[in-house]
Motif scaffolding. Structure first.
Motif, PDB file in Angstrom:
ATOM      1  N   LEU A 160      58.216 -10.469  34.994  1.00 18.75           N
ATOM      2  CA  LEU A 160      58.134  -9.576  34.042  1.00 18.75           C
ATOM      3  C   LEU A 160      56.816 -10.378  33.286  1.00 18.75           C
ATOM      4  O   LEU A 160      56.116 -10.023  32.552  1.00 18.75           O
ATOM      5  CB  LEU A 160      58.950  -9.257  32.832  1.00 18.75           C
ATOM      6  CG  LEU A 160      60.295  -8.684  33.615  1.00 18.75           C
ATOM      7  CD1 LEU A 160      61.164  -8.439  32.664  1.00 18.75           C
ATOM      8  CD2 LEU A 160      59.532  -7.089  33.805  1.00 18.75           C
ATOM      9  N   LEU A 161      56.746 -11.835  33.376  1.00 23.01           N
ATOM     10  CA  LEU A 161      55.855 -12.727  32.936  1.00 23.01           C
ATOM     11  C   LEU A 161      54.505 -12.355  33.116  1.00 23.01           C
ATOM     12  O   LEU A 161      53.491 -12.498  32.535  1.00 23.01           O
ATOM     13  CB  LEU A 161      56.184 -14.150  32.543  1.00 23.01           C
ATOM     14  CG  LEU A 161      57.438 -14.262  32.056  1.00 23.01           C
ATOM     15  CD1 LEU A 161      57.755 -15.922  32.162  1.00 23.01           C
ATOM     16  CD2 LEU A 161      57.567 -13.901  30.413  1.00 23.01           C
ATOM     17  N   THR A 164      52.319 -10.022  31.153  1.00 25.17           N
ATOM     18  CA  THR A 164      51.547 -10.554  30.051  1.00 25.17           C
ATOM     19  C   THR A 164      50.406 -11.176  30.062  1.00 25.17           C
ATOM     20  O   THR A 164      49.518 -11.329  29.286  1.00 25.17           O
ATOM     21  CB  THR A 164      52.531 -11.638  29.220  1.00 25.17           C
ATOM     22  OG1 THR A 164      52.539 -12.768  30.097  1.00 25.17           O
ATOM     23  CG2 THR A 164      53.959 -11.078  29.043  1.00 25.17           C
ATOM     24  N   ARG A 165      49.808 -11.576  31.475  1.00 28.82           N
ATOM     25  CA  ARG A 165      48.652 -12.050  32.018  1.00 28.82           C
ATOM     26  C   ARG A 165      47.936 -10.975  32.450  1.00 28.82           C
ATOM     27  O   ARG A 165      46.920 -11.425  33.082  1.00 28.82           O
ATOM     28  CB  ARG A 165      48.979 -13.563  32.696  1.00 28.82           C
ATOM     29  CG  ARG A 165      49.472 -14.462  31.985  1.00 28.82           C
ATOM     30  CD  ARG A 165      49.482 -15.615  32.950  1.00 28.82           C
ATOM     31  NE  ARG A 165      50.900 -16.299  32.642  1.00 28.82           N
ATOM     32  CZ  ARG A 165      51.763 -16.593  33.769  1.00 28.82           C
ATOM     33  NH1 ARG A 165      51.344 -16.283  34.745  1.00 28.82           N
ATOM     34  NH2 ARG A 165      53.021 -16.928  33.340  1.00 28.82           N
ATOM     35  N   GLY A 166      48.266 -10.092  32.469  1.00 24.70           N
ATOM     36  CA  GLY A 166      47.506  -8.883  33.013  1.00 24.70           C
ATOM     37  C   GLY A 166      47.585  -8.887  34.645  1.00 24.70           C
ATOM     38  O   GLY A 166      46.843  -8.250  35.369  1.00 24.70           O
TER      39      GLY A 166
END
Length: 167
Positions: A160-161, A164-166
């Motif tokens: 899921l992370l 957060t970075r696209g």
């Protein structure tokens, strides 16, 4: 250095509402209190919120100041600002850890979350929550299990992370 709360703990609550804060949590509270120094009691904020909230959320002073700053950016007099001020500032309680590492949870807060002789502490990054253990199991643990059951068998939550970075 930013420190995060980590872990989960069951702590005894005595008849006067005193409960020990886990040692690692105390270090984070100390770090998040700009006025703290050796020998002083770290201060923090307990947000108890509205009737739907079944737990207490504890913020370092720095984390509470971040939320306050975000609320202050909303237009003065707006319903959103007024509600957030009421829910975050009005329904909260300044607190401190005593020299023995304990806090006193007032009867009003213990009654609100149904706390008896044991409190369940769980880290949530820059805050920690205090629950009645049975309520946490019925509400949050069940919610987490249901969410995980919807994921593929080989699901790794850290993927899921990437979002957060696209990625």
């Amino acid at each position: 250095m930013v420190r995060r709360f980590r872990g989960e703990f069951h702590q005894k609550v005595d008849g006067k509402g005193r409960v020990s804060i886990p040692a690692g949590f105390r270090r984070v509270l100390e770090n998040g209190d700009p006025a703290w120094s050796e020998g002083k009691s770290p201060e923090f904020v307990i947000v108890y919120g509205d009737h739907r909230r079944q737990y207490l959320e504890c913020y370092t002073l720095e984390a509470a100041a971040e939320v306050d700053a975000q609320i202050a950016e909303l237009p003065r007099g707006s319903i959103e600002r007024r509600m957030l001020e009421r829910l975050f500032n009005g329904q909260s309680l300044p607190s401190s850890v005593d020299e023995t590492g304990r806090i006193v949870l007032p009867a009003k807060l213990r009654t609100k979350i149904g706390l008896d002789d044991t409190a369940y502490f769980i880290a949530t990054g820059d805050t920690f929550q205090i629950w009645k253990p049975e309520t946490f199991d019925e509400v949050e643990a069940a919610r987490t299990e249901a969410w995980l059951d919807q994921q593929p068998e080989d699901f790794d939550p850290l993927t899921l992370l990437d979002k957060t970075r696209g990625g």
